[in-house]
Design a protein around this motif. Sequence first.
Motif, PDB file in Angstrom:
ATOM      1  N   GLU A 207      28.839  44.573 -22.208  1.00 22.51           N
ATOM      2  CA  GLU A 207      27.546  44.555 -21.491  1.00 22.51           C
ATOM      3  C   GLU A 207      26.875  45.610 -21.975  1.00 22.51           C
ATOM      4  O   GLU A 207      27.369  46.585 -22.379  1.00 22.51           O
ATOM      5  N   ARG A 209      22.364  46.870 -22.786  1.00 22.32           N
ATOM      6  CA  ARG A 209      20.951  46.919 -22.202  1.00 22.32           C
ATOM      7  C   ARG A 209      19.955  46.283 -23.018  1.00 22.32           C
ATOM      8  O   ARG A 209      20.056  46.566 -24.073  1.00 22.32           O
ATOM      9  N   TRP A 219      20.227  44.969 -17.613  1.00 25.32           N
ATOM     10  CA  TRP A 219      21.953  44.879 -17.999  1.00 25.32           C
ATOM     11  C   TRP A 219      22.145  43.482 -18.274  1.00 25.32           C
ATOM     12  O   TRP A 219      21.974  42.590 -17.544  1.00 25.32           O
ATOM     13  N   THR A 242      22.426  42.816 -14.245  1.00 23.50           N
ATOM     14  CA  THR A 242      21.851  44.187 -13.548  1.00 23.50           C
ATOM     15  C   THR A 242      21.973  44.171 -12.127  1.00 23.50           C
ATOM     16  O   THR A 242      22.310  45.189 -11.559  1.00 23.50           O
TER      17      THR A 242
END
Length: 417
Positions: A207, A209, A219, A242
Amino acid sequence: MRADETLLAALVEQSPEAMLVVRSGRVVFANTCARRLLALDPESPPEALERWAWAPESEREVLANRHARLMSGSDMDPVLADDILLTATGEEFEVETLTTVAEVGGEPAVVVLARNVAMRTASREAMSASHDRFAEAFRLAPVGMLLLDASGRILDANVTAGRLAGLNPEDAIGRPSLELLHPEDRSLVRSWLDSLVNGGAQAVSGERRIVRSDNQVTWVQISMALLPGSPPTFVGHLIDVTERRETEARLAHAALHDALTGLPNRVLLFDRLSQAVRAALRGGPGVTVLYLDLDHFKTINDTHGHATGDRILRVAADRLARVLRPADTVARLGGDEFAIVAEGLPVEAANDLAARVAHALAEPVPLGPDETPLPISMSIGIAHSSLVPLDVDALLTAADADMYRVKQQTQRSRPGA
């Protein structure tokens, strides 16, 4: 027949390509695929066909001339052509043929390899349709999809990937994919690509950004794999996580913070105090614990109502947070009790901190439409690691006991007590 000849015969018989051996227009051998192509009776030998019976009359002269040139040596190279053949049931069909001369049974003969054009066309159409379906699935997939070259440059992007990046898919093509990432995440993803190229991993996932074109941070779960072939090409999947991360963050915050005041709760206070004690045991700075209790809080609730009591607690929490250093922790333990953990204060400074806290809380709180001031105060107990065993329970117990001592003194000193 030798073993190698037996193997060769089996390979020819089982070949997926139709193979005919022809002498003077007569088929002297046809493998299984050719028999199927010409609709020959499996029980009858191919020699049962008349000369050129496997070709329409309109094609026989062309085929005869080709075979004659090959047999005479006029054409030295195999001849590739599109021809029309005739099944034993009289049906014409198009084939792609490769015709050459080879020695068969000790004598030269014409060898014809044939492939049904309709099957070839159907295969190509199927491949084209499959490609079109994949292209459409790629474009409209509900997860973001990227194709990257070895440097990480975007070769293709679908609609969802463009939406995640805040770009039109066409505008993403040609851009370095690492530029879409948060600066702190770029080196890690670059190492993922290198690991895939070098064979250190078959696939990578994590994960990270994405920073959209409008600077909004999203995210995403990134999964990447190296596609077979050369040059190296990567396929990447992007799934927006996210909302899930925000939900997890809210749940984690709720588990460690007081719902009314937003301050850390007892669980988080114990964790922070445990960290401070461990640091002090390793030679770090001393630890101060303040234990606070609102005076006459029950009377406030009984007289003015619980809504006012809740407001007093929120005001007290806000004033405590403002008077402390960023590294200090203030928590609501429950009811009208609060605690503060501060590191690195000598005993005198700890006493000064308690005085500043008492002063900040002493200002009356305006209530009601006319903002009638309601005076509040807190009893504050102090425990310092230089005077109390360096232990979580010992520090809290000592601070709590000191708070009750202060509260009793205050009550005895009140006029009429």
